[in-house]
Design an enzyme around this catalytic site. Structure first.
Site, PDB file in Angstrom:
ATOM      1  N   ASP A   1      35.410  26.868  17.430  1.00  0.00           N
ATOM      2  CA  ASP A   1      35.825  25.784  18.327  1.00  0.00           C
ATOM      3  C   ASP A   1      37.342  25.839  18.461  1.00  0.00           C
ATOM      4  OD1 ASP A   1      33.227  24.987  18.464  1.00  0.00           O
ATOM      5  OD2 ASP A   1      33.436  23.272  17.114  1.00  0.00           O
TER       6      ASP A   1
ATOM      7  N   ASP B   1      21.963  20.627  21.719  1.00  0.00           N
ATOM      8  CA  ASP B   1      22.593  19.858  20.641  1.00  0.00           C
ATOM      9  C   ASP B   1      21.544  18.886  20.144  1.00  0.00           C
ATOM     10  OD1 ASP B   1      25.087  21.086  20.918  1.00  0.00           O
ATOM     11  OD2 ASP B   1      25.714  19.691  22.476  1.00  0.00           O
TER      12      ASP B   1
END
Lengths: 223, 255
Positions: free
Chosen positions: B130, B11
């Protein structure tokens, strides 16, 4: 070897092919490269790479529009170093089930078929690749692990070509073929870690004899 | 034979690797290119880089990060985060991504998946999905988990495959960063409706959890915290997985 004596690699832009990975692999090997501008360069480049991701028909059409298809066949007949990757390999065959009626370049016999649904499609990930023949003429001679991202492939190795095989489910398919200075990989050598690098180096070694006679393009290496 | 891919996830925010829990409370975890090169040497099968920058400046920096990571990476690189339109995908692919992951923009316009697949080939296009558990199933979350949709995650996975997605990065929002293990029920449900590869994501801490994900139909497992914060090596995970009978690519003499 000084930089100006380093043989250069011509890269064909097949439409949307992601070239950055190929370029990065060449640069890690300290090789000069340039984009192919015309059919003359297809014939002249000491080393030539036909990469490819995407669909068969538009890539084939683009080669034709730019007049590169016949030059590729001519280059093959002249036995100069050529590396075709993924869709690039499929374009060298006689055609693909993906685009019925669209002829490939016919550099080797056989038509690419769908891999079938025994495993997830696209076949995306690492698979073991092994030389087809015991005597293992295919370079590199040892088995290795290669990265694939495709749904179609040649299912039978063309005669008179050294081949490496892999499997999708129970279905064997051709992972790569090589004859003299021409190497066609269904996998991505530029993304296949140490094995991929070994394939690239083997191809450069095979081609090094003829490439030494060609002169590099001045000032065309790009960063 | 199919082998399980191990994918460390970076990330990236403003050019640095960060890691949080449920996408919050981000902590610095190093330089992206250095992390990627280290994981590659350990036997990682692929790297996923998700841009979690909050600002346009941060996003521009992420293009440079992709270039830097690409230079040292001889394995596949997937890039996602903040991808809104076709041109964003083109920029990431040009900078060195092999695949691009799309979430919010695909939910807002599923036709984007088709446009991307037509232009770049479906093997380049990853649906980043997600999911949050709700009674009776899972809903799709967008905007880095900030927004809930009413969409059923399993139905959307099937639809996205038809639209052009060549792979699904399936993240359990409930498990992300918790170490509770991948959401196996979610994995099985999506596996039943799609034939493209699935990358399981969210909740990994142990080898047993990764093996369970493989058994539930995952083609790849993604993890971040165990690599960045807990110092597990890909190599040690792989040798444990292989020992347990899960097929993995063995470590080779690296680049």
């Amino acid at each position: 070897m000084t930089q100006s004596e380093t043989p250069w690699v011509g890269l064909i832009r097949t439409g949307a092919a992601n070239l950055a990975s190929v370029i990065a692999a060449l640069e890690r090997l300290k090789l000069r490269w340039t984009f192919i501008q015309d059919s003359q360069q297809v014939l002249e480049a000491p080393f030539l790479i036909l990469p490819g991701v995407g669909a068969f028909a538009p890539a084939r059409q683009r080669l034709q529009e730019e007049g590169l298809d016949m030059a590729l066949v001519e280059r093959f007949l002249a036995d100069k170093p050529m590396l075709a990757i993924c869709l690039g390999m499929q374009l060298l065959s006689e055609g693909s089930e993906e685009a019925p009626g669209v002829p490939g370049l016919g550099i080797f016999p056989g038509t690419c078929r769908s891999l079938g649904s025994a495993e997830p499609l696209p076949n995306m990930g690492w698979k073991k690749v092994h030389p087809a023949a015991e005597e293992g003429k295919f370079l590199p001679r040892k088995p290795g692990w290669a990265y694939f991202a495709h749904s179609f492939a040649l299912l039978q190795a063309p005669e008179d070509w050294n081949a490496a095989l892999s499997e999708h489910g129970e279905t064997p398919f051709v992972a790569a073929v090589q004859r003299r200075q021409v190497l066609a990989c269904q996998f991505h050598p530029e993304l296949s870690g140490g094995y991929g690098e070994a394939c690239l180096k083997a191809w450069f070694r095979i081609g090094a004899g003829s490439a030494a006679e060609s002169k590099p393009l001045e000032g065309e290496a790009e960063a | 034979m199919k082998s399980l891919r191990i994918i460390p996830c970076l990330d990236v925010r403003d050019g640095r690797v960060v890691k949080g829990i449920r996408f919050q409370n981000l902590r610095d975890a190093g330089d992206p290119a250095a992390c990627a090169a280290r994981y590659q040497a350990q036997g990682a099968d692929e790297i996923v880089l998700l841009d979690v920058s909050a600002t346009p400046e941060g996003r521009n920096a992420s293009l440079k990060t992709v270039q830097a990571v690409r230079r040292c990476l001889g394995i596949p690189l997937t890039v996602g985060g903040g991808l809104r339109k076709e041109a964003d995908a083109a920029r990431y692919l040009e900078a060195g991504a092999d695949k691009v992951a799309v979430n919010t923009a695909a939910v807002e316009n599923p036709g984007l998946l088709t446009a991307l697949a037509d232009r770049f080939g479906r093997q380049c296009i990853v649906l980043s999905l997600d999911c949050a558990q709700r009674p009776g199933g899972w809903v799709v979350k967008t905007h880095s988990g900030k927004k809930d949709t009413e969409w059923d995650a399993v139905v959307w996975a099937a639809r996205a495959e038809r639209a052009g997605a060549g792979e699904i990065l399936l993240t359990s929002w409930d498990r992300d960063g918790t170490g509770q293990g991948y959401d196996l029920a979610l994995l099985q449900a999506v596996r039943q409706v799609v034939s493209v590869p699935i990358v399981a994501s969210g909740g990994a801490r142990t080898v047993a959890q990764m093996a369970a994900a493989f058994e539930a139909g995952a083609d790849a497992v993604l993890a971040a915290s165990i690599f960045h914060l807990e110092g597990r090596t890909v190599q040690s995970l792989k040798s444990e997985l292989a020992h347990g009978g899960i097929p993995v690519r063995p470590l080779e003499n690296a680049l």
